[in-house]
Design a protein around this motif. Structure first.
Motif, PDB file in Angstrom:
ATOM      1  N   ASP A  49       0.817  -1.213   0.000  1.00  0.00           N
ATOM      2  CA  ASP A  49       0.000   0.000   0.000  1.00  0.00           C
ATOM      3  C   ASP A  49       0.851   1.264   0.000  1.00  0.00           C
ATOM      4  O   ASP A  49       0.487   2.258  -0.633  1.00  0.00           O
ATOM      5  N   HIS A  50       2.004   1.241   0.677  1.00  0.00           N
ATOM      6  CA  HIS A  50       2.858   2.430   0.691  1.00  0.00           C
ATOM      7  C   HIS A  50       3.452   2.703  -0.692  1.00  0.00           C
ATOM      8  O   HIS A  50       3.703   3.848  -1.052  1.00  0.00           O
ATOM      9  N   ILE A  51       3.623   1.667  -1.490  1.00  0.00           N
ATOM     10  CA  ILE A  51       4.137   1.845  -2.849  1.00  0.00           C
ATOM     11  C   ILE A  51       3.074   2.501  -3.726  1.00  0.00           C
ATOM     12  O   ILE A  51       3.385   3.367  -4.558  1.00  0.00           O
ATOM     13  N   LYS A  52       1.804   2.120  -3.540  1.00  0.00           N
ATOM     14  CA  LYS A  52       0.718   2.763  -4.293  1.00  0.00           C
ATOM     15  C   LYS A  52       0.655   4.250  -3.966  1.00  0.00           C
ATOM     16  O   LYS A  52       0.482   5.087  -4.857  1.00  0.00           O
ATOM     17  N   ARG A  53       0.794   4.585  -2.693  1.00  0.00           N
ATOM     18  CA  ARG A  53       0.774   5.994  -2.299  1.00  0.00           C
ATOM     19  C   ARG A  53       1.954   6.744  -2.893  1.00  0.00           C
ATOM     20  O   ARG A  53       1.821   7.877  -3.350  1.00  0.00           O
ATOM     21  N   ARG A  54       3.120   6.111  -2.892  1.00  0.00           N
ATOM     22  CA  ARG A  54       4.319   6.726  -3.453  1.00  0.00           C
ATOM     23  C   ARG A  54       4.160   6.964  -4.950  1.00  0.00           C
ATOM     24  O   ARG A  54       4.558   8.017  -5.463  1.00  0.00           O
ATOM     25  N   GLY A 108       6.272  18.401   1.018  1.00  0.00           N
ATOM     26  CA  GLY A 108       5.743  17.041   1.072  1.00  0.00           C
ATOM     27  C   GLY A 108       6.597  16.121   1.922  1.00  0.00           C
ATOM     28  O   GLY A 108       6.086  15.419   2.799  1.00  0.00           O
ATOM     29  N   ILE A 109       7.891  16.128   1.690  1.00  0.00           N
ATOM     30  CA  ILE A 109       8.776  15.237   2.459  1.00  0.00           C
ATOM     31  C   ILE A 109       8.851  15.657   3.924  1.00  0.00           C
ATOM     32  O   ILE A 109       8.854  14.798   4.819  1.00  0.00           O
ATOM     33  N   LEU A 110       8.884  16.956   4.177  1.00  0.00           N
ATOM     34  CA  LEU A 110       8.904  17.404   5.576  1.00  0.00           C
ATOM     35  C   LEU A 110       7.649  16.975   6.319  1.00  0.00           C
ATOM     36  O   LEU A 110       7.730  16.505   7.465  1.00  0.00           O
ATOM     37  N   THR A 111       6.494  17.128   5.695  1.00  0.00           N
ATOM     38  CA  THR A 111       5.263  16.712   6.369  1.00  0.00           C
ATOM     39  C   THR A 111       5.187  15.196   6.502  1.00  0.00           C
ATOM     40  O   THR A 111       4.596  14.694   7.456  1.00  0.00           O
ATOM     41  N   MET A 112       5.783  14.472   5.557  1.00  0.00           N
ATOM     42  CA  MET A 112       5.811  13.008   5.683  1.00  0.00           C
ATOM     43  C   MET A 112       6.644  12.592   6.889  1.00  0.00           C
ATOM     44  O   MET A 112       6.281  11.657   7.613  1.00  0.00           O
ATOM     45  N   PHE A 113       7.766  13.278   7.120  1.00  0.00           N
ATOM     46  CA  PHE A 113       8.571  12.966   8.303  1.00  0.00           C
ATOM     47  C   PHE A 113       7.833  13.334   9.588  1.00  0.00           C
ATOM     48  O   PHE A 113       7.949  12.640  10.598  1.00  0.00           O
ATOM     49  N   LEU A 114       7.084  14.425   9.565  1.00  0.00           N
ATOM     50  CA  LEU A 114       6.338  14.826  10.753  1.00  0.00           C
ATOM     51  C   LEU A 114       5.174  13.891  11.048  1.00  0.00           C
ATOM     52  O   LEU A 114       4.800  13.708  12.208  1.00  0.00           O
ATOM     53  N   MET A 115       4.610  13.301  10.016  1.00  0.00           N
ATOM     54  CA  MET A 115       3.450  12.424  10.177  1.00  0.00           C
ATOM     55  C   MET A 115       3.864  10.983   9.836  1.00  0.00           C
ATOM     56  O   MET A 115       3.155  10.296   9.111  1.00  0.00           O
ATOM     57  N   ARG A 116       4.957  10.546  10.355  1.00  0.00           N
ATOM     58  CA  ARG A 116       5.582   9.282   9.970  1.00  0.00           C
ATOM     59  C   ARG A 116       4.684   8.062  10.172  1.00  0.00           C
ATOM     60  O   ARG A 116       4.739   7.114   9.395  1.00  0.00           O
ATOM     61  N   SER A 118       1.449   7.896   9.883  1.00  0.00           N
ATOM     62  CA  SER A 118       0.175   7.991   9.166  1.00  0.00           C
ATOM     63  C   SER A 118       0.320   7.420   7.759  1.00  0.00           C
ATOM     64  O   SER A 118       1.392   7.020   7.329  1.00  0.00           O
ATOM     65  N   LYS A 119      -0.786   7.416   7.029  1.00  0.00           N
ATOM     66  CA  LYS A 119      -0.745   6.961   5.638  1.00  0.00           C
ATOM     67  C   LYS A 119       0.143   7.885   4.807  1.00  0.00           C
ATOM     68  O   LYS A 119       0.853   7.437   3.919  1.00  0.00           O
ATOM     69  N   TRP A 120       0.089   9.176   5.084  1.00  0.00           N
ATOM     70  CA  TRP A 120       0.918  10.137   4.357  1.00  0.00           C
ATOM     71  C   TRP A 120       2.405   9.871   4.616  1.00  0.00           C
ATOM     72  O   TRP A 120       3.208   9.904   3.695  1.00  0.00           O
ATOM     73  N   GLY A 121       2.749   9.578   5.829  1.00  0.00           N
ATOM     74  CA  GLY A 121       4.147   9.291   6.165  1.00  0.00           C
ATOM     75  C   GLY A 121       4.636   7.968   5.622  1.00  0.00           C
ATOM     76  O   GLY A 121       5.838   7.757   5.428  1.00  0.00           O
ATOM     77  N   SER A 122       3.717   7.059   5.334  1.00  0.00           N
ATOM     78  CA  SER A 122       4.130   5.754   4.818  1.00  0.00           C
ATOM     79  C   SER A 122       4.628   5.829   3.376  1.00  0.00           C
ATOM     80  O   SER A 122       5.174   4.857   2.868  1.00  0.00           O
TER      81      SER A 122
END
Length: 129
Positions: A49-54, A108-116, A118-122
């Protein structure tokens, strides 16, 4: 849209283009965030699922700056009447496109690190829980 004939008008148009670039980058991030949250968690040890999001993040990150650049090149620049002013705008168009891409990637990357967790961080990869 109005015809652009003076240096002052082109400079105003360039300022507007930079502002629109920032707004479009934020809208693209919100769209990617919504899509990331729509993709369901996969069950099991080898979930993808993390690959689909990526993949969706990358697709949006490529499509939006290209669309922004093409819109400015083929629509907005047609209203500029003089060649030197058009050249000045085309340089600003390239920089504004890089602004869209830069804001999208960095924020995007900064918020992904902050929300590690979550689905966004995955999108960065599986988190080690």
């Amino acid at each position: 849209m109005r015809k652009i004939e003076t240096l002052k008008q082109v400079q105003a148009l360039i300022g507007e283009t930079y502002m629109y670039a920032a707004i479009i980058a934020i809208v693209a991030l919100v769209l990617a965030f919504i899509i990331a949250n729509v993709v369901k968690y996969g069950g099991g040890k080898n979930s993808t699922d993390h690959i689909k999001r990526r993949v969706w993040y990358i697709i949006i990150g490529i499509t939006v700056p290209i669309a922004f650049f093409l819109y400015n090149s083929f629509y907005v620049s047609t209203f500029i009447t003089k060649a030197p002013l058009k050249a000045q705008f085309s340089t600003a168009n390239i920089l504004a496109t890089l602004e869209v891409l830069g804001i999208y990637v960095v924020v995007g990357i900064l918020t992904m690190f902050l929300m590690r967790s979550s689905k966004w961080g995955s999108i960065l990869g599986k988190s080690k829980k």
